[in-house]
Write an enzyme that holds these catalytic residues in place. Structure first.
Site, short mmCIF file in Angstrom:
data_model
loop_
_atom_site.label_atom_id
_atom_site.label_comp_id
_atom_site.label_asym_id
_atom_site.label_seq_id
_atom_site.Cartn_x
_atom_site.Cartn_y
_atom_site.Cartn_z
N ARG A 59 0.85 -1.21 0.00
CA ARG A 59 0.00 0.00 0.00
C ARG A 59 0.89 1.26 0.00
NH1 ARG A 59 -2.49 -3.92 -0.06
NH2 ARG A 59 -2.29 -3.33 -2.21
N GLN A 91 -9.96 9.39 7.69
CA GLN A 91 -9.77 8.00 8.11
C GLN A 91 -8.75 7.34 7.20
OE1 GLN A 91 -13.89 6.06 8.94
NE2 GLN A 91 -14.27 7.79 7.61
N ASP A 94 -3.61 7.09 3.32
CA ASP A 94 -2.81 7.66 2.23
C ASP A 94 -2.46 9.11 2.57
OD1 ASP A 94 -4.71 9.62 1.08
OD2 ASP A 94 -5.88 7.88 0.44
N HIS A 109 -6.69 7.44 11.72
CA HIS A 109 -6.39 6.01 11.64
C HIS A 109 -4.94 5.72 11.26
CE1 HIS A 109 -10.91 4.84 11.02
NE2 HIS A 109 -10.62 5.13 12.27
N CYS A 136 13.70 0.48 16.41
CA CYS A 136 13.19 1.85 16.56
C CYS A 136 14.37 2.82 16.57
CB CYS A 136 12.40 1.96 17.86
SG CYS A 136 11.95 3.65 18.29
N GLY A 175 -17.25 10.36 1.25
CA GLY A 175 -16.68 9.10 0.81
C GLY A 175 -16.41 8.11 1.92
N SER A 177 -18.26 4.94 4.38
CA SER A 177 -19.41 4.04 4.38
C SER A 177 -20.26 4.16 5.65
CB SER A 177 -18.91 2.60 4.27
OG SER A 177 -18.05 2.32 5.34
N ALA A 219 -17.01 11.93 -5.70
CA ALA A 219 -16.41 13.00 -4.90
C ALA A 219 -15.75 14.06 -5.79
CB ALA A 219 -15.38 12.40 -3.94
P1 NAD Z 1 -15.18 2.25 2.99
O1 NAD Z 1 -14.38 1.58 1.92
O2 NAD Z 1 -15.82 1.42 4.02
O3 NAD Z 1 -16.30 3.12 2.26
C1 NAD Z 1 -16.01 3.93 1.16
C2 NAD Z 1 -17.25 4.73 0.80
O4 NAD Z 1 -16.90 5.59 -0.27
C3 NAD Z 1 -18.42 3.87 0.32
O5 NAD Z 1 -19.62 4.30 0.95
C4 NAD Z 1 -18.48 4.15 -1.19
O6 NAD Z 1 -19.81 4.17 -1.69
C5 NAD Z 1 -17.89 5.53 -1.26
N1 NAD Z 1 -17.25 5.85 -2.53
C6 NAD Z 1 -16.61 5.00 -3.38
N2 NAD Z 1 -16.15 5.68 -4.45
C7 NAD Z 1 -16.51 6.98 -4.26
C8 NAD Z 1 -16.34 8.16 -5.03
N3 NAD Z 1 -15.71 8.16 -6.21
N4 NAD Z 1 -16.84 9.32 -4.55
C9 NAD Z 1 -17.51 9.35 -3.37
N5 NAD Z 1 -17.72 8.26 -2.61
C10 NAD Z 1 -17.22 7.09 -3.05
O7 NAD Z 1 -14.23 3.33 3.61
P2 NAD Z 1 -14.20 4.07 5.02
O8 NAD Z 1 -15.59 4.40 5.42
O9 NAD Z 1 -13.20 5.14 4.88
O10 NAD Z 1 -13.65 3.00 6.06
C11 NAD Z 1 -12.55 2.22 5.69
C12 NAD Z 1 -11.32 2.20 6.55
O11 NAD Z 1 -10.33 1.64 5.68
C13 NAD Z 1 -10.74 3.54 6.95
O12 NAD Z 1 -10.64 3.52 8.31
C14 NAD Z 1 -9.32 3.60 6.36
O13 NAD Z 1 -8.34 3.65 7.37
C15 NAD Z 1 -9.11 2.33 5.62
N6 NAD Z 1 -8.77 2.53 4.18
C16 NAD Z 1 -8.06 3.62 3.78
C17 NAD Z 1 -7.77 3.80 2.43
C18 NAD Z 1 -7.00 5.02 2.02
O14 NAD Z 1 -6.19 5.51 2.81
N7 NAD Z 1 -7.22 5.56 0.81
C19 NAD Z 1 -8.23 2.88 1.49
C20 NAD Z 1 -8.94 1.76 1.94
C21 NAD Z 1 -9.20 1.60 3.30
#
Ligand code: NAD
Length: 235
Positions: A59, A91, A94, A109, A136, A175, A177, A219
């Protein structure tokens, strides 16, 4: 809306989806092909550190192949120009918000580009891969791990987040869930303190009914439009 309006913005994996980073609950409820309990819990780290470290190494390496999208750019623009208090609580692990230029930002997170010492708690910048039992740089213990808040662990900076939500006039969720607590509960706290609440998500989420308004769409379209309207209101 006035220049003294305070804003808290919660972002989730959906805001980075159009940059090419997979969301958490991809096909079959997997994260990049893995069950969450195999890569995102303290038990998984203890049971199979090689797998967990490798998962986050991949990642972290993938960050070099992605760039912020118009939604990250718009939030950075709002951050730079908004005269009132503003806090972006992400959350995401990245670094796309900061690469877009956001400053008033907090990673609740953790971060891929950070390593956490399980012994002394030091957090250090980390760019390459991270082998299990790496020493460390501060205390020397062979205890560095990815600086990711696993399920069952306490998210970072909760007191700062709660205080900002208590002062917020507007709470926006982008964005996410609405399935991962405590972040999923922020909308209720914000409402309790009297904030207006808005959700911007690709589709209705588990918590859509908790918001005053819920807009559906990508988004990269919804966020710039909302930011333009906010900045126009205080111009
Ligand atoms: P989630 O994956 O549970 O939900 C993502 C939400 O975004 C969904 O409701 C989906 O419908 C929506 N979505 C998808 N594409 C979209 C778009 N183009 N525009 C707007 N909305 C869109 O993610 P979460 O609620 O953030 O929870 C997941 C956990 O996973 C977080 O705590 C995070 O730490 C981790 N995570 C982080 C990353 C990252 O850093 N990019 C990626 C995956 C997971």
């Amino acid at each position: 809306m006035t220049r003294a309006t305070n804003i808290v913005i919660l972002t989730g994996a959906g805001i980075s989806a159009e940059s090419g980073i997979a969301t958490f609950r991809g096909p079959g409820g997997l994260w990049e092909g893995h069950r969450v309990e195999d890569v995102c819990t303290p038990e998984a780290l203890a049971r199979d550190p090689v797998l967990v470290h490798r998962f986050y190494d991949l990642r972290r390496a993938a960050l070099a192949t992605v760039v912020p999208n118009p939604a990250h750019d718009a939030l950075a623009r709002l951050d730079a120009a908004w005269p009132g208090e503003l806090l972006i609580v992400t959350q995401n692990v990245d670094d796309l918000h900061e690469r877009a230029g956001a400053k008033r930002l907090l990673h609740m997170h953790g971060e891929l580009r950070s390593a956490l010492c399980a012994s002394c708690g030091d957090q250090s910048r980390w760019e390459g891969s991270l082998a299990p039992r790496t020493s460390c740089p501060v205390c020397g213990a062979a205890a560095l791990r990815p600086d990711i808040v696993f399920f069952g662990e306490m998210p970072y900076r909760m007191e700062v987040i709660e205080a900002a939500i208590a002062r917020a006039h507007i709470f926006v969720s982008i964005g996410t869930s609405g399935a991962v607590y405590p972040a999923a509960g922020f909308v209720q706290t914000a409402r309790w303190h009297g904030a207006e609440t808005l959700e911007l998500n690709l589709e209705p989420s588990a918590g859509s009914h908790l918001f005053d308004e819920s807009r559906t769409g990508p988004a990269s379209v919804l966020v710039p439009a909302w930011v333009d309207a906010m900045l126009a209101a205080v111009a």
